[in-house]
Scaffold this motif. Structure first.
Motif, PDB file in Angstrom:
ATOM      1  N   UNK A  72      40.895  40.840  30.262  1.00 48.12           N
ATOM      2  CA  UNK A  72      40.321  40.042  31.422  1.00 48.12           C
ATOM      3  C   UNK A  72      39.378  41.299  31.880  1.00 48.12           C
ATOM      4  N   UNK A  73      38.356  40.587  32.798  1.00 49.86           N
ATOM      5  CA  UNK A  73      37.333  41.634  33.508  1.00 49.86           C
ATOM      6  C   UNK A  73      38.173  42.551  34.219  1.00 49.86           C
ATOM      7  N   UNK A  74      37.446  43.576  34.223  1.00 51.05           N
ATOM      8  CA  UNK A  74      37.911  44.651  34.780  1.00 51.05           C
ATOM      9  C   UNK A  74      36.858  45.515  35.736  1.00 51.05           C
ATOM     10  N   UNK A  75      37.204  45.804  36.851  1.00 49.62           N
ATOM     11  CA  UNK A  75      36.066  46.411  37.911  1.00 49.62           C
ATOM     12  C   UNK A  75      36.713  47.681  38.632  1.00 49.62           C
ATOM     13  N   UNK A  76      36.019  48.610  38.632  1.00 48.48           N
ATOM     14  CA  UNK A  76      36.325  49.950  39.139  1.00 48.48           C
ATOM     15  C   UNK A  76      35.245  49.963  40.446  1.00 48.48           C
ATOM     16  N   UNK A  77      35.721  49.986  41.717  1.00 48.93           N
ATOM     17  CA  UNK A  77      34.698  50.129  42.652  1.00 48.93           C
ATOM     18  C   UNK A  77      35.079  51.294  43.675  1.00 48.93           C
ATOM     19  N   UNK A  78      33.998  51.854  44.210  1.00 45.19           N
ATOM     20  CA  UNK A  78      34.139  52.898  45.295  1.00 45.19           C
ATOM     21  C   UNK A  78      33.112  52.415  46.258  1.00 45.19           C
ATOM     22  N   UNK A  79      33.153  53.495  47.327  1.00 40.64           N
ATOM     23  CA  UNK A  79      32.197  52.953  48.352  1.00 40.64           C
ATOM     24  C   UNK A  79      30.668  53.229  47.927  1.00 40.64           C
ATOM     25  N   UNK A  80      30.323  54.007  47.043  1.00 39.28           N
ATOM     26  CA  UNK A  80      29.073  54.382  46.471  1.00 39.28           C
ATOM     27  C   UNK A  80      28.600  53.581  45.174  1.00 39.28           C
ATOM     28  N   UNK A  81      29.606  52.892  44.563  1.00 39.80           N
ATOM     29  CA  UNK A  81      29.315  52.071  43.371  1.00 39.80           C
ATOM     30  C   UNK A  81      30.429  51.542  42.500  1.00 39.80           C
ATOM     31  N   UNK A  82      29.834  50.913  41.552  1.00 37.92           N
ATOM     32  CA  UNK A  82      30.960  49.812  40.827  1.00 37.92           C
ATOM     33  C   UNK A  82      30.518  49.955  39.330  1.00 37.92           C
ATOM     34  N   UNK A  83      31.535  49.723  38.554  1.00 35.18           N
ATOM     35  CA  UNK A  83      31.268  49.385  37.105  1.00 35.18           C
ATOM     36  C   UNK A  83      32.312  48.175  36.819  1.00 35.18           C
ATOM     37  N   UNK A  84      31.770  47.210  35.848  1.00 33.10           N
ATOM     38  CA  UNK A  84      32.566  46.373  35.577  1.00 33.10           C
ATOM     39  C   UNK A  84      32.580  45.984  33.987  1.00 33.10           C
TER      40      UNK A  84
END
Length: 124
Positions: free
Chosen positions: A26-38
């Protein structure tokens, strides 16, 4: 009657375990307060987004786990960059292999020039 109940319980357990195995992509997202990667599973598309207008870029890449060595290695042929402004301009495609263990790697260079990175594991 107890045999029938045991058979139903075993079948239910087997179905449930199969339904939650790592092969389900499935789609996976990594999020922080300064950026994200999907990771967008359909087409194995990756996107890096900078969420702060602070002059610092975020970078993203994909690493693959090599179980025999017990180590992570850079897998993607690129490092995606989105920098300095809020938005998403870092995008790329990379074919991840079914059954392999990967992780998203999202980094931000701090004021000393050293990157601070965060990771999120995903399976194809």
């Amino acid at each position: 009657m107890p045999r029938r109940t045991a058979a139903i319980a075993a079948a239910t357990t087997a179905f449930a375990l199969g339904a939650i195995g790592p092969a389900q992509a499935a789609n996976t997202t990594l999020s922080t307060s300064w950026g994200s990667m999907t990771h967008i599973d359909s087409g194995d598309h990756f996107k890096v987004c900078d969420t702060r207008v602070d002059g610092f870029a975020v970078t993203g890449g994909v690493q693959e786990y090599w179980p025999l060595q017990g180590t992570w290695h850079e897998a993607s042929p690129w490092i995606l960059v989105d920098g300095g402004d809020a938005g998403c301009s870092g995008e790329g495609d990379f074919n991840v292999e079914e059954g392999a263990k990967y992780r998203l790697k999202l980094c931000l260079a701090n004021h000393d020039g050293e990157p601070g990175c965060v990771y999120k594991v995903f399976y194809e």
